[in-house]
Design an enzyme around this catalytic site. Structure first.
Site, PDB file in Angstrom:
ATOM      1  N   ASP A 117      25.307   5.600  16.367  1.00 38.69           N
ATOM      2  CA  ASP A 117      24.623   4.903  17.456  1.00 38.69           C
ATOM      3  C   ASP A 117      24.551   3.399  17.214  1.00 38.69           C
ATOM      4  O   ASP A 117      23.781   2.942  16.373  1.00 38.69           O
ATOM      5  CB  ASP A 117      23.213   5.503  17.589  1.00 38.69           C
ATOM      6  CG  ASP A 117      22.388   4.864  18.676  1.00 38.69           C
ATOM      7  OD1 ASP A 117      22.955   4.161  19.528  1.00 38.69           O
ATOM      8  OD2 ASP A 117      21.163   5.082  18.687  1.00 38.69           O
ATOM      9  N   ASP A 138      26.828   0.018  23.563  1.00 32.59           N
ATOM     10  CA  ASP A 138      26.022   1.032  22.877  1.00 32.59           C
ATOM     11  C   ASP A 138      26.711   2.387  22.871  1.00 32.59           C
ATOM     12  O   ASP A 138      26.776   3.068  23.891  1.00 32.59           O
ATOM     13  CB  ASP A 138      24.654   1.132  23.560  1.00 32.59           C
ATOM     14  CG  ASP A 138      23.692   2.066  22.839  1.00 32.59           C
ATOM     15  OD1 ASP A 138      24.064   2.615  21.784  1.00 32.59           O
ATOM     16  OD2 ASP A 138      22.567   2.252  23.339  1.00 32.59           O
TER      17      ASP A 138
END
Length: 388
Positions: free
Chosen positions: A94, A277
């Site tokens: 992430d 992201d």
């Protein structure tokens, strides 16, 4: 001749990279939907992805509000090992967070019982701490402790890595999650409790030759995706990389010049800020322009709260073009409309993230699947090129 050999060895050493294969699995949302649990989940949990980017700190308990519901739609996961001998965990890589978290044997919550749990007593290299951390989400908190151990990731032995071991995980929905934990790849400035992120620890130990990592997300149903630590593999993209400066060194935040459809600006006409992201599956932006985009592509809300589009309309929809640092990055309808088992869902999501520089957009996996992405810490920039 000896000099040529030496130069060859140096060049070879500079090209060493470590690849972590990612597997694409069924998302938690899809699993909950198939089991008839999604509506109940959405009623109980007020989804607010914005909380991931603006945590609420509460000293001295070191509370970080990063709701795991943000990972409801995640599909890409990799395997790491923690401890000696290594205990394996499936994690989300992430770039929108900075901490490493996995369940532990100290956790008896329902969600933990169905996932791999780290046992410190089974690791000869584990070091305990007296620090505790709590991540608030939904209707409760995931509490845990911090410890140090060796993390195996893509062939790298990352020693003395701090990580979180969960002790409680509220809510039964995580029972069905296709991942055990989270491995954050954002900047250390947003790390909970000041913990050193995995990539920073790897770089600080001199385990990679370049202070960067790169990501390729395949559109393939299962395999082909990869995170590359310490290098760039040009076989994953076409043309050349275009570099974009990071504007805020927390998340991987960049400037978007405009967002257009059919040559007309539909959002971000005077420029806006966006976060690249891997830990967000969709393309998200302020609710007003996103609502306009949903209308333009003919999306309407169904009973599950998804924005659905007629599958037959995909071929006639236009590209949506993100212009970044003067370069156009088209996202075709085949990418921003997500097709699954006969249904077609919009890959756009409304979310208000106000900052001093305006509302933030999030370029999630819908975008990254189209563009090989390099996260360059040495030069604080993001590299983008069309996938091969």
């Amino acid at each position: 001749m000896k000099w040529l050999l030496l130069l060859g060895l140096v060049a070879l050493s500079e090209c060493i990279m470590y690849k972590v294969p990612l597997i694409r699995k069924k998302s938690l949302r899809r699993t909950l939907s198939e089991r008839g649990l999604l509506k109940d989940f959405l009623k109980k949990h007020n989804l607010n992805p914005a909380r991931k980017y603006f945590p609420q700190w509460k000293a001295p308990t070191l509370v970080d509000e990063q709701p795991l519901e943000n990972y409801l739609d995640m599909e890409y996961f990799g395997t790491i090992g923690i401890g000696t001998p290594a205990q394996d965990f499936t994690v989300v890589f992430d770039t929108g967070s900075s901490n490493l978290w996995v369940p532990s044997v100290y956790c008896s919550s329902l969600a933990c019982t169905n996932h791999n749990r780290f046992n410190p007593e089974d690791s000869s290299t584990y070091q305990s701490t007296s620090e505790t951390v709590s991540i608030t989400y939904g209707t409760g908190s995931m509490t845990g402790i911090l410890g140090y151990d060796t993390v195996q990731v893509g062939g790298i032995s990352d020693t003395n890595q701090i990580f979180g071991l969960s002790e409680t995980e509220p809510g039964s929905f995580l029972y069905y999650a296709p991942f055990d934990g989270i491995l954050g790849l954002a900047y250390p400035s947003i790390s909970s409790s000041g913990a050193t992120p995995v990539f920073d620890n790897i770089w600080n130990q001199g385990l990679v030759s370049q202070d960067l990592f790169s990501v390729y997300l395949s559109a393939d149903d299962q395999s082909g995706s990869v995170v590359i630590f310490g290098g760039i593999d040009s076989s994953y993209y076409t043309g050349s990389l275009n570099w974009v400066p990071v504007t805020v060194e927390g998340y991987w935040q960049i400037t978007v010049d405009s967002i257009t459809m059919n040559g007309e600006a539909i959002a971000c006409a005077e420029g806006c800020q966006a976060i690249v992201d891997t830990g967000t599956s969709l393309l998200t932006g302020p609710t007003s322009p996103i609502a306009n985009i949903q209308s333009d592509i003919g999306a309407s809300e169904n009973s599950d709260g998804d924005m659905v589009v007629s599958c037959s309309a995909i071929s006639s929809l236009p590209d949506i073009v993100f212009t970044i640092n003067g370069v156009q990055y088209p996202v075709p309808p085949s990418a921003y409309i997500l097709q699954s088992e006969g249904s077609c869902i919009s890959g756009f999501q409304g979310m208000n993230l106000p900052t001093e520089s305006g509302e933030l957009w999030i370029l999630g996996d819908v975008f990254i699947r189209q563009y090989f992405t390099v996260f360059d810490r040495a030069n604080n920039q993001v590299g983008l090129a069309p996938v091969a």
